[in-house]
Design an enzyme around this catalytic site. Structure first.
Site, mmCIF file in Angstrom:
data_model
loop_
_atom_site.group_PDB
_atom_site.id
_atom_site.type_symbol
_atom_site.label_atom_id
_atom_site.label_comp_id
_atom_site.label_asym_id
_atom_site.label_seq_id
_atom_site.Cartn_x
_atom_site.Cartn_y
_atom_site.Cartn_z
ATOM 1 N N ARG A 44 0.814 -1.216 0.000
ATOM 2 C CA ARG A 44 0.000 0.000 0.000
ATOM 3 C C ARG A 44 0.851 1.271 0.000
ATOM 4 N NH1 ARG A 44 -3.621 2.843 4.176
ATOM 5 N NH2 ARG A 44 -5.505 3.436 3.022
ATOM 6 N N ILE A 70 -7.232 7.387 -0.872
ATOM 7 C CA ILE A 70 -7.114 5.932 -0.903
ATOM 8 C C ILE A 70 -7.966 5.416 0.248
ATOM 9 C CG2 ILE A 70 -4.980 6.019 0.479
ATOM 10 C CD1 ILE A 70 -4.080 3.453 -0.903
ATOM 11 N N SER A 71 -8.836 4.473 -0.023
ATOM 12 C CA SER A 71 -9.829 4.049 0.962
ATOM 13 C C SER A 71 -9.188 3.330 2.145
ATOM 14 C CB SER A 71 -10.867 3.135 0.318
ATOM 15 O OG SER A 71 -11.626 3.824 -0.637
ATOM 16 N N GLN A 72 -9.882 3.379 3.258
ATOM 17 C CA GLN A 72 -9.502 2.644 4.463
ATOM 18 C C GLN A 72 -9.402 1.152 4.142
ATOM 19 O OE1 GLN A 72 -12.532 3.007 7.418
ATOM 20 N NE2 GLN A 72 -11.572 1.582 8.851
ATOM 21 N N PRO A 73 -8.327 0.473 4.569
ATOM 22 C CA PRO A 73 -8.186 -0.955 4.252
ATOM 23 C C PRO A 73 -9.385 -1.801 4.655
ATOM 24 C CG PRO A 73 -6.097 -0.116 5.008
ATOM 25 C CD PRO A 73 -7.097 1.006 5.178
#
Length: 223
Positions: A44, A70-73
């Site tokens: 990431r 970038i989205s939260q995992p």
């Protein structure tokens, strides 16, 4: 080269932080081992700016420029797990962003199409996916509100930005028996919704969580 010497150092130590992230995701309810493996394997830190690379394995959204994130995992894992429950063969991702969701999903489906409205982000995502040898992603710069005309139907659609209401074109391009996962709502807390289309074309909607995404906008822009 995308990685600087500093990023290479982060990459060397990130395996341990990725393992901790995966442990948190499992505890939070992610049960698909394929998805967890992808969250463990995808670097990431390559998808964020160098100044934020030290935060890459936190379970949080991070800015990637152009007003995008970038989205939260956890959200990436939840959306991917939910989509894969229907074993889709042809998947459309609306909103490539930095390419992280594409990198997670690409090896898990036979065919992945992705569309990004911001030309600069699309090119950056291409570079990162190429670096990771993920050539199976067909990435195009285009208007995600229109889906991907000419490549439909898709038996899986995943939307990584929030429309106030689901664009009709996306539901129209969903094949019978397909599943669409999308955050819906105006700014603030949005519903993470799942649309399932049965073999007769009838559609059922359910809400599986509450999330925060940047808005899904129509049109195409260079920046």
């Amino acid at each position: 080269m995308i990685e600087s010497t500093r990023l290479q150092g982060i990459g060397m130590t990130s395996r341990r932080t990725r393992e901790r992230l995966v442990a948190r995701l499992r505890k939070a309810g992610i049960v698909d081992e394929q998805v967890l493996e992808r969250l463990r394997d995808v670097p990431r830190h390559l998808f964020v700016d160098e100044a934020l690379a030290h935060r890459a394995y936190e379970d949080t959204a991070l800015p990637i420029g152009h007003g995008q994130t970038i989205s939260q995992p956890f959200v990436v894992a939840l959306m991917t797990q939910t989509l894969l429950a229907r074993s889709p063969q042809r998947v459309l991702e609306v909103g490539t962003g930095c390419g992280y969701q594409s990198a997670v999903l690409a090896p898990l489906v036979p065919r992945l199409y992705s569309v990004e409205r911001i030309e600069a982000l699309a090119q950056r995502a291409r570079d990162r996916l190429r670096q990771l040898s993920l050539s199976q992603v067909s990435l195009r710069c285009g208007d995600g509100y229109r889906g991907l005309p000419g490549a439909e139907p898709f038996d899986g659609i995943i939307v990584t930005a929030a429309p106030a209401q689901l664009p009709p074109a996306l539901l129209a391009q969903l094949a019978p028996g397909g599943r669409l996962v999308v955050p819906e709502g105006a700014d603030g807390v949005q519903e993470l919704a799942v649309y399932d289309k049965d073999t007769n074309g009838s559609v059922a909607r359910q809400v599986i969580d509450y999330v925060r995404f940047v808005p899904l906008l129509p049109g195409v822009t260079a920046r």
